[in-house]
Design an enzyme around this catalytic site. Structure first.
Site, short mmCIF file in Angstrom:
data_model
loop_
_atom_site.label_atom_id
_atom_site.label_comp_id
_atom_site.label_asym_id
_atom_site.label_seq_id
_atom_site.Cartn_x
_atom_site.Cartn_y
_atom_site.Cartn_z
N SER A 30 39.68 30.46 -3.42
CA SER A 30 38.95 29.75 -2.74
C SER A 30 37.85 30.33 -1.90
O SER A 30 36.98 30.89 -2.25
CB SER A 30 40.00 28.94 -1.77
OG SER A 30 39.51 27.68 -1.33
N ASP A 37 36.09 25.40 16.02
CA ASP A 37 34.63 25.00 16.29
C ASP A 37 33.67 25.45 15.21
O ASP A 37 32.76 24.66 14.82
CB ASP A 37 34.18 25.37 17.79
CG ASP A 37 35.16 24.55 18.75
OD1 ASP A 37 35.62 23.48 18.43
OD2 ASP A 37 35.02 24.90 19.79
N HIS A 71 45.28 24.02 -6.73
CA HIS A 71 44.39 24.82 -6.19
C HIS A 71 45.12 26.11 -5.51
O HIS A 71 44.42 27.07 -5.46
CB HIS A 71 43.78 24.09 -5.08
CG HIS A 71 42.49 24.74 -4.31
ND1 HIS A 71 41.55 25.41 -4.85
CD2 HIS A 71 42.43 24.98 -2.85
CE1 HIS A 71 40.83 26.11 -4.14
NE2 HIS A 71 41.23 25.99 -3.09
#
Length: 247
Positions: free
Chosen positions: A81, A167, A226
């Site tokens: 990924s 963040d 996945h």
């Protein structure tokens, strides 16, 4: 420098493993240990994940440079990924460092989906009030099956913190689901290994893949999505081992 976990093996070409978004080196422990029966294996925590340093960016050029910095010699490389995209950029920018490349269930394209849902779920957890992973899981809300348990592997209960820089991952999400403009080709042996139930590597992507990776081969593992390495670990490991041992 990235945090690394080394699995000793016979003195031959090492294998470097790069995990995906929200993952860590520890997610790959069982597979890495079994693959180390034939070679040394190095699993890394990607930047802003696990025990690796936190940075202000999550670009694939930066992640590729991180990987290059932990490689003291040419290695075989496996990425899943997000880690797969990072290893593709690594191979394109530093082809002399990569012997064979395995890309697990990802393509060098920009995807339309986002991964902000898990980030928002993790942000909702009141870390001051949790005493167990069960407490945190109850606060994560409605996520796809298996995702809460996967995310909770990155929760430090004792320190009451996520081992993820949420963040920065949120701010850089467009880069994470995208793929940078890169030039050149990686001519080495490359395997795009996908889950049979996944649509991350569509046939339409193959011309673009072959342009960057002319020696690319494609394989699918039936019944896997996945998270192909987690859903079908034995089949995944066998496919990787076979490819790495090819003459």
């Amino acid at each position: 420098m990235l945090n690394t976990v080394l699995y000793d093996g016979p003195d031959t070409t090492p294998l470097l493993i790069a995990h995906g978004l929200f993952g860590s080196a520890r997610n790959w422990g069982v597979i890495a240990k079994r693959l180390s029966e034939t070679r040394p294996v190095v699993a890394v925590d990607m930047r802003n994940h696990g025990s690796s340093p936190w940075y202000d960016t999550q670009s694939y050029q930066d992640m590729a440079e991180d990987l290059a910095a932990v490689m003291d010699r040419p290695m075989d490389v496996l990425g899943h990924s997000m880690g797969g995209k990072a290893t593709m950029v690594l191979a394109l920018q530093n082809p002399n460092k990569v012997n064979r490349l395995v890309v697990a269930d990802i393509a060098p394209v920009t995807y339309s989906h986002t991964q902000m849902g898990p980030i928002e779920a993790m942000r909702r957890v009141d870390l001051d009030q949790i005493t167990s992973r069960a407490d945190a899981k109850a606060q994560l809300g409605d996520l796809a099956p298996g995702v809460p348990d996967f995310l909770l592997q990155s929760l430090d209960i004792k320190e009451k913190r996520w081992r993820l820089n949420l963040d920065v991952l949120a701010a850089e999400m467009d880069k994470i689901i995208g793929f940078p403009d890169v030039t050149g080709q990686f001519d080495g042996p490359t395997l795009f290994l996908s889950g049979g139930n996944s649509d991350y590597v569509k046939p339409d992507y193959r011309p673009e893949i072959k342009q960057l990776f002319p020696d690319a081969k494609f394989a699918k593992i039936p019944g896997a999505g996945h998270w192909v390495h987690a859903e079908k670990p034995w089949e995944f490991e066998a496919a990787v081992a076979t490819f790495l041992q090819m003459a």
